[in-house]
Design an enzyme around this catalytic site. Structure first.
Site, PDB file in Angstrom:
ATOM      1  N   CYS A 128       0.855  -1.198   0.000  1.00 64.47           N
ATOM      2  CA  CYS A 128       0.000   0.000   0.000  1.00 64.47           C
ATOM      3  C   CYS A 128       0.886   1.242   0.000  1.00 64.47           C
ATOM      4  O   CYS A 128       0.626   2.218  -0.713  1.00 64.47           O
ATOM      5  CB  CYS A 128      -0.886   0.050   1.241  1.00 64.47           C
ATOM      6  SG  CYS A 128      -1.720  -1.482   1.685  1.00 64.47           S
ATOM      7  N   CYS A 138       2.199   3.178  -3.107  1.00 64.30           N
ATOM      8  CA  CYS A 138       1.350   4.144  -3.818  1.00 64.30           C
ATOM      9  C   CYS A 138       0.790   5.221  -2.901  1.00 64.30           C
ATOM     10  O   CYS A 138       0.468   6.321  -3.333  1.00 64.30           O
ATOM     11  CB  CYS A 138       0.208   3.422  -4.505  1.00 64.30           C
ATOM     12  SG  CYS A 138       0.809   2.166  -5.656  1.00 64.30           S
ATOM     13  N   HIS A 139       0.645   4.857  -1.624  1.00 66.43           N
ATOM     14  CA  HIS A 139       0.128   5.816  -0.642  1.00 66.43           C
ATOM     15  C   HIS A 139       1.227   6.009   0.389  1.00 66.43           C
ATOM     16  O   HIS A 139       1.334   5.241   1.353  1.00 66.43           O
ATOM     17  CB  HIS A 139      -1.135   5.280   0.033  1.00 66.43           C
ATOM     18  CG  HIS A 139      -2.194   4.850  -0.950  1.00 66.43           C
ATOM     19  ND1 HIS A 139      -2.951   5.746  -1.659  1.00 66.43           N
ATOM     20  CD2 HIS A 139      -2.601   3.611  -1.344  1.00 66.43           C
ATOM     21  CE1 HIS A 139      -3.808   5.075  -2.437  1.00 66.43           C
ATOM     22  NE2 HIS A 139      -3.604   3.780  -2.285  1.00 66.43           N
ATOM     23  N   CYS A 172      -7.998  -1.912  -4.619  1.00 64.62           N
ATOM     24  CA  CYS A 172      -6.552  -1.700  -4.693  1.00 64.62           C
ATOM     25  C   CYS A 172      -5.807  -3.034  -4.655  1.00 64.62           C
ATOM     26  O   CYS A 172      -4.829  -3.220  -5.367  1.00 64.62           O
ATOM     27  CB  CYS A 172      -6.073  -0.787  -3.556  1.00 64.62           C
ATOM     28  SG  CYS A 172      -6.476   0.949  -3.864  1.00 64.62           S
ATOM     29  N   HIS A 184     -33.985   1.251  17.588  1.00 62.41           N
ATOM     30  CA  HIS A 184     -32.976   2.307  17.678  1.00 62.41           C
ATOM     31  C   HIS A 184     -33.504   3.728  17.537  1.00 62.41           C
ATOM     32  O   HIS A 184     -32.761   4.681  17.758  1.00 62.41           O
ATOM     33  CB  HIS A 184     -31.876   2.044  16.650  1.00 62.41           C
ATOM     34  CG  HIS A 184     -31.090   0.800  16.954  1.00 62.41           C
ATOM     35  ND1 HIS A 184     -30.350   0.664  18.103  1.00 62.41           N
ATOM     36  CD2 HIS A 184     -30.946  -0.365  16.281  1.00 62.41           C
ATOM     37  CE1 HIS A 184     -29.762  -0.532  18.112  1.00 62.41           C
ATOM     38  NE2 HIS A 184     -30.122  -1.182  17.020  1.00 62.41           N
ATOM     39  N   CYS A 231     -28.229  -7.980  14.169  1.00 60.05           N
ATOM     40  CA  CYS A 231     -29.503  -7.375  14.567  1.00 60.05           C
ATOM     41  C   CYS A 231     -30.657  -7.979  13.763  1.00 60.05           C
ATOM     42  O   CYS A 231     -31.743  -8.191  14.296  1.00 60.05           O
ATOM     43  CB  CYS A 231     -29.461  -5.856  14.417  1.00 60.05           C
ATOM     44  SG  CYS A 231     -28.544  -5.042  15.758  1.00 60.05           S
TER      45      CYS A 231
END
Lengths: 151, 267
Positions: free
Chosen positions: B85, B88-89, B120, B187, B228
């Site tokens: 990663c 590129c970053h 990616c 909720h 849930c």
């Protein structure tokens, strides 16, 4: 072998006799929110109803309702009203109606209908075509609720 | 809101301050929600003071074990392109702000953080896609999300996001399963009430992925939805399905204005 076969036979007999006078979910007759006629020919047993009320797999009523009669049980919910003295507020037919399908008493309520012959969206396979409680369990819970008196 | 009916309950005015930064845990509901709610609250508000405390200090927060692993993975080359990663970053901090706007629509598709990371991996690195709720995936989602901690959730719900948002909203308000309940029944109508042993929150996802004490791992948004839905005895949508992407966008939009808390700690 012999007595096993006999036991199975007795079971079939017993259940068909019980089935004969059980009102099916689709056949329940409501009078407004109330259901005057019992769902089975066998009187409800309060002590059994109490267990159903607590059991997470059955009624799980305690998840939403506080109930001082069972103070020793942990974790009383607060989604619905306390059921202390509920038998002073509602008669047997009304209590039965609220358990079978509370939507007829309280429009849009979160409380599930415990004896409704209808599948809702995406109902999981193992629950399809089934009610949450059996007819007898409903009668047991009604019998139990009738003991919750304050007056 | 009247917190405090239970002994272990936290102080209603407790503040979530992490590394000197105060996070917004209660604020005015976003405009689209105001027909149903006035105020929105982070799930942190509803937890016991013991659970709350674990989130106040990154050294106490068990999620950081997983973040440390993701930091290593970020630097590790993988796949046919033999790239990491970080090739590129250069700096993971460059992702600051991204979490607050995810999911988003890209090339006509609703894209979650998991989608972006797997894109990616498969297209840039020639590596295998990670499983949606796998520890590797959720650790990386958490590391990227952490860069936006403290920033207000701010997903886009109009323009080409609108149809996805509508779909998510529809799911949110549909009563599902044998118990015949919608997300909103618990909720929206019942937050701050106890349901058996659980103190109901507004079911917000600004803290996700969350470290749960119950299973001692990072939990994806979709896994929580699945749990849930299963609880109301319904067949959950698949983790990583379009239905759950849409629900994620909608539920994110209900938190617009709350701080990103990634990684939150829950019971």
């Amino acid at each position: 072998m012999k007595h096993i076969a006999w036991a199975a036979f007795a079971l079939i007999l017993g259940s068909s006799a019980a089935m004969a006078d059980v009102v099916k979910p689709g056949d329940v007759t409501f009078d407004e929110g109330a259901v005057p006629a019992p769902l089975t020919g066998q009187a409800g047993v309060a002590e059994e109803g109490r267990k159903t009320f607590i059991s997470r797999k059955l009624g799980n009523c305690l998840a939403c309702h506080e109930n001082s009669e069972m103070k020793l049980e942990q974790f009383h919910g607060e989604v619905g009203p306390s059921l202390d003295g509920v038998a002073d507020r509602w008669n047997e037919a009304e209590l039965r109606g609220i358990i079978i399908n509370s939507k007829n008493t309280y429009e849009g309520t979160i409380m599930p209908g415990f004896y409704v012959g209808e599948d809702f969206p995406r109902t999981a396979k193992q629950f399809k075509g089934k009610t949450i409680l059996t007819a007898q369990q409903v009668e047991d819970v009604v019998a139990y609720l009738k003991t919750l008196k304050e007056q | 809101l009247a917190l405090g009916s239970h002994t272990a309950q936290a102080d209603e005015d407790a503040k979530l301050v992490i590394e000197g930064q105060e996070l917004v845990t209660k604020t005015e509901a976003p405009a689209h929600l105001q027909e149903n709610l006035d105020e929105i609250y982070s799930g942190w508000v509803f937890r016991s003071s013991e659970t709350q405390a674990l989130q106040l200090d990154d050294f106490e927060n068990p999620a950081f074990v997983f973040i440390d692993q993701a930091v290593d993975v970020f630097e590790t080359a993988e796949g046919t392109a033999e790239k990491a990663c970080s090739d590129c970053h250069a700096d993971v901090e460059d992702f600051k702000g991204l979490r607050a706007s995810m999911p988003r629509v890209k090339d006509g598709k609703l894209q979650t953080m998991e989608d972006q990371i797997n894109q990616c991996r498969t297209e840039q690195m020639g590596a295998k896609a990670w499983g949606w709720s796998s520890t590797q995936m959720q650790s990386m989602v958490t590391l990227v999300g952490l860069q936006s901690r403290g920033m207000p959730m701010n997903v886009t719900i109009d323009g080409d996001a609108k149809p996805f948002w509508e779909q998510g909203k529809e799911i949110y308000y549909t009563r599902h399963g044998q118990l015949n309940m919608s997300c909103s029944n618990c909720h929206e109508d019942n937050y701050d009430n106890n349901i058996r042993a659980d103190h109901l929150s507004q079911g917000q996802i600004n803290g996700f992925p969350t470290y749960r004490l119950k299973n001692a791992k990072l939990n994806s948004v979709h896994d929580r939805f699945k749990g849930c839905i299963r609880d109301v005895r319904a067949e959950p949508y698949k983790v990583g399905s379009d239905a759950f992407r849409a629900l994620e966008l909608y539920v994110s939009s209900r938190a617009n204005g709350l701080s990103i808390e990634t990684p939150a700690v829950r019971n």
